[in-house]
Write a protein that holds these residues in place. Structure first.
Motif, PDB file in Angstrom:
ATOM      1  N   CYS A 163      45.026 -48.163 -41.993  1.00 31.15           N
ATOM      2  CA  CYS A 163      46.277 -47.706 -41.519  1.00 31.15           C
ATOM      3  C   CYS A 163      47.421 -48.862 -41.669  1.00 31.15           C
ATOM      4  N   GLY A 164      47.077 -49.881 -42.119  1.00 34.03           N
ATOM      5  CA  GLY A 164      48.060 -50.906 -42.370  1.00 34.03           C
ATOM      6  C   GLY A 164      48.051 -52.126 -41.644  1.00 34.03           C
ATOM      7  N   LYS A 165      47.174 -52.659 -40.784  1.00 33.64           N
ATOM      8  CA  LYS A 165      46.841 -53.818 -40.030  1.00 33.64           C
ATOM      9  C   LYS A 165      47.089 -54.985 -40.753  1.00 33.64           C
ATOM     10  N   THR A 166      46.105 -55.034 -41.843  1.00 31.42           N
ATOM     11  CA  THR A 166      45.926 -56.325 -42.655  1.00 31.42           C
ATOM     12  C   THR A 166      47.141 -56.473 -43.545  1.00 31.42           C
ATOM     13  N   HIS A 167      47.665 -55.295 -43.950  1.00 32.56           N
ATOM     14  CA  HIS A 167      48.870 -55.231 -44.833  1.00 32.56           C
ATOM     15  C   HIS A 167      50.070 -55.916 -44.158  1.00 32.56           C
ATOM     16  N   THR A 168      50.096 -55.600 -42.873  1.00 39.42           N
ATOM     17  CA  THR A 168      50.952 -56.115 -41.952  1.00 39.42           C
ATOM     18  C   THR A 168      51.309 -57.395 -41.524  1.00 39.42           C
ATOM     19  N   ILE A 169      50.014 -57.909 -41.142  1.00 40.03           N
ATOM     20  CA  ILE A 169      49.672 -59.242 -40.572  1.00 40.03           C
ATOM     21  C   ILE A 169      49.582 -60.313 -41.800  1.00 40.03           C
ATOM     22  N   THR A 170      48.702 -59.889 -42.835  1.00 34.70           N
ATOM     23  CA  THR A 170      48.489 -60.807 -44.054  1.00 34.70           C
ATOM     24  C   THR A 170      49.446 -60.664 -45.310  1.00 34.70           C
ATOM     25  N   GLY A 171      49.316 -59.281 -45.634  1.00 33.41           N
ATOM     26  CA  GLY A 171      50.016 -58.476 -46.785  1.00 33.41           C
ATOM     27  C   GLY A 171      49.627 -59.236 -48.124  1.00 33.41           C
ATOM     28  N   GLN A 173      50.108 -61.416 -51.893  1.00 34.44           N
ATOM     29  CA  GLN A 173      50.830 -62.764 -52.385  1.00 34.44           C
ATOM     30  C   GLN A 173      52.142 -62.433 -52.816  1.00 34.44           C
ATOM     31  N   ASN A 174      52.443 -61.299 -53.413  1.00 34.67           N
ATOM     32  CA  ASN A 174      53.777 -60.943 -53.877  1.00 34.67           C
ATOM     33  C   ASN A 174      54.616 -60.307 -52.597  1.00 34.67           C
ATOM     34  N   ASP A 175      53.924 -59.684 -51.602  1.00 32.51           N
ATOM     35  CA  ASP A 175      54.662 -59.299 -50.359  1.00 32.51           C
ATOM     36  C   ASP A 175      54.113 -59.664 -49.123  1.00 32.51           C
ATOM     37  N   PRO A 176      54.177 -61.017 -48.758  1.00 33.86           N
ATOM     38  CA  PRO A 176      53.441 -61.287 -47.786  1.00 33.86           C
ATOM     39  C   PRO A 176      53.882 -60.697 -46.240  1.00 33.86           C
ATOM     40  N   LEU A 255      45.025 -72.893 -46.571  1.00 34.16           N
ATOM     41  CA  LEU A 255      44.004 -72.874 -45.475  1.00 34.16           C
ATOM     42  C   LEU A 255      43.810 -71.312 -45.279  1.00 34.16           C
ATOM     43  N   LEU A 256      44.945 -70.415 -45.073  1.00 32.97           N
ATOM     44  CA  LEU A 256      44.692 -69.179 -44.755  1.00 32.97           C
ATOM     45  C   LEU A 256      43.984 -68.248 -45.840  1.00 32.97           C
ATOM     46  N   ILE A 257      44.330 -68.661 -47.000  1.00 27.99           N
ATOM     47  CA  ILE A 257      43.661 -67.988 -48.232  1.00 27.99           C
ATOM     48  C   ILE A 257      42.304 -68.026 -48.010  1.00 27.99           C
TER      49      ILE A 257
END
Ligand SMILES: Nc1ncnc2c1ncn2[C@@H]1O[C@H](COP(=O)(O)OP(=O)(O)OP(=O)(O)O)[C@@H](O)[C@H]1O
Length: 430
Positions: A163-171, A173-176, A255-257
């Motif tokens: 439902c988009g949690k990781t998209h929102t928190i991490t996103g 490279q082009n749209d972090p 680090l995050l990557i």
């Protein structure tokens, strides 16, 4: 080390300012983000009804074509779907609104009213077109100044799988997402204020997978064993968790990557890259006025950004074997989180919150009900195939609105030795 930067300080060294201005009761800020339909879902939307007769020449007052209401879609023989979330404005959405063309036989819960048509109000609602920057500015950005002034804060994304949690928190490279934007602005604030105050920061990143805590930034030499939680009256600590001193925002992003690459993921029917763990990023900050003299106390705070694993129904994910087991553990810890939220909302039970029921809730003890500003981002899908999950998430988020947290500024005496604070260095040369 989740709850605070007090981890390695003795309790006697920790002094809270109880001035009225520095302490207040706040409710958890609850926001909802509705993601766009995926390409697969769009293919299952009903097209406009097809005419059953050829159009006849236009005659005023007489319909020029008749339809049988049949819906057509490109969903490869799968039943059509419909939108079940309608965002009315920045605060209100309607779950399961009536369809414009109600002749179409799209999903509804058998034995119930055709359309639930339930309005929900939240602190902020983001529709399918909301940008990552809008979401960040209305959830996490307002917390940064507080963190630099000694107030703990937690942001967590909750919702069903896909439902988009990781998209929102991490996103991407082009749209972090939230993490990158927070780090960028936090470091900018530190840089802008470096003539006035000394700031020290460190970062840790862990996951809770199958009730085991793993360090996502562990050096290669670290043994791949689970980490243990330790708890005292004011904090929960993760023993052996590595802490990293960021040189600049690019360093943090590297680090995050690395950390994200270490995170447990697996393809499921509902999401090609489903996060099978709860991920917790923490930024530990302490600040002191440069001019305040050597005896001035430090403001300390922790900002936690949490991407929860998605709740899931086996029938939607079609998981088997390991994935099914993981799903059961994910659901169990989310259920424990839900029970804690319920207990925190109810004054009769708020003194007996069942944090001990899962690692996740033990870890979040002081980040949910404690001395912390909390923002929840509930991620939902607008597609009727996720009808129950979206309904559950909205109910969960609606209940969470009742949680009240007590906010107090954290200060530590100047004589607390830097070595006691973990591996933290002054952020210089930014
Ligand atoms: N706001 C959005 N805009 C565009 N695409 C999105 C948005 N939200 C989610 N997506 C896409 O939907 C898919 C699922 O999203 P995501 O992986 O973030 O879900 P999730 O809730 O983290 O799932 P899980 O719990 O299984 O990890 C991804 O392909 C993602 O890029």
């Amino acid at each position: 080390m989740l709850s605070s930067s007090r981890d390695s300080l003795s309790n006697s060294q920790l002094r809270r300012e109880n001035k009225s201005l520095a302490s207040s009761a706040e409710s958890l800020r609850v926001t909802v983000r509705c993601r766009p339909l995926s390409a697969k879902e769009i293919a299952r939307l009903p097209l406009e009804p097809l005419p059953t007769t050829f159009p006849t020449p236009f005659l005023p007052g007489i319909s020029t074509s008749s339809t049988n209401g049949a819906s057509q879609h490109l969903g490869n023989g799968q039943p059509p779907i419909r939108h079940i979330v309608s965002v009315l404005n920045e605060k209100v959405l309607v779950f399961d609104p009536p369809e414009k063309n109600a002749t179409q036989s799209t999903y509804h819960v058998p034995g119930t009213k055709r359309f639930k048509n339930i309005p929900y109000t939240f602190d902020r609602v983001f529709d399918e077109n909301a940008t990552q920057q809008e979401v960040y500015e209305n959830t996490t950005k307002p917390l940064i100044e507080g963190v630099l002034n000694g107030f703990n804060a937690t942001v967590f994304a909750y919702g069903a799988t896909g439902c988009g949690k990781t998209h929102t928190i991490t996103g991407t490279q082009n749209d972090p997402g939230v993490i990158f934007r927070t780090m960028r602005d936090l470091f900018q604030c530190i840089r802008d204020s470096r003539n006035d105050r000394i700031t020290e920061a460190s970062v840790s990143y862990l996951e809770v997978y199958n009730e085991t805590i793993r360090d996502l930034l562990a050096p290669d030499s670290a043994p791949p064993t689970g980490l243990e939680l330790r708890e005292d009256d004011v904090s929960v600590q993760v023993s052996g968790l590595s802490h990293h001193s960021p040189r600049d925002v690019d360093h943090i992003m590297r680090l995050l990557i690395n950390g994200n690459n270490n995170r447990t993921r697996a393809p499921t029917e509902a999401n090609e890259a489903s996060s099978r763990s709860h991920a917790v990023l923490q930024i530990h900050v302490r600040t002191k006025d440069r001019m305040a003299g050597t005896h001035a106390s430090w403001n300390t705070a922790v900002l936690s950004i949490i991407d929860l694993a998605g709740s899931e129904r086996a029938s939607v994910t079609k998981n088997r074997g390991d994935r099914l087991q993981e799903g059961a553990k994910i659901n169990r810890s989310l259920l424990a989180l839900g029970n804690c939220i319920n207990a925190l909302c109810n004054p009769a039970t708020s003194s007996h919150v069942p944090y001990r029921d899962s690692k996740l809730t033990r870890l979040l003890k002081y980040s949910l009900g404690g001395n912390c500003r909390v923002v929840m981002i509930a991620a939902v899908s607008p597609a009727s195939i996720h009808y129950e999950e979206t309904h559950n998430t909205l109910q969960y988020a609606n209940r969470a609105k009742n949680i009240r947290t007590k906010i107090q500024k954290n200060t530590v005496d100047v004589d607390s030795h830097i070595g006691e604070y973990g591996k933290i260095i002054e952020v210089r040369n930014l």
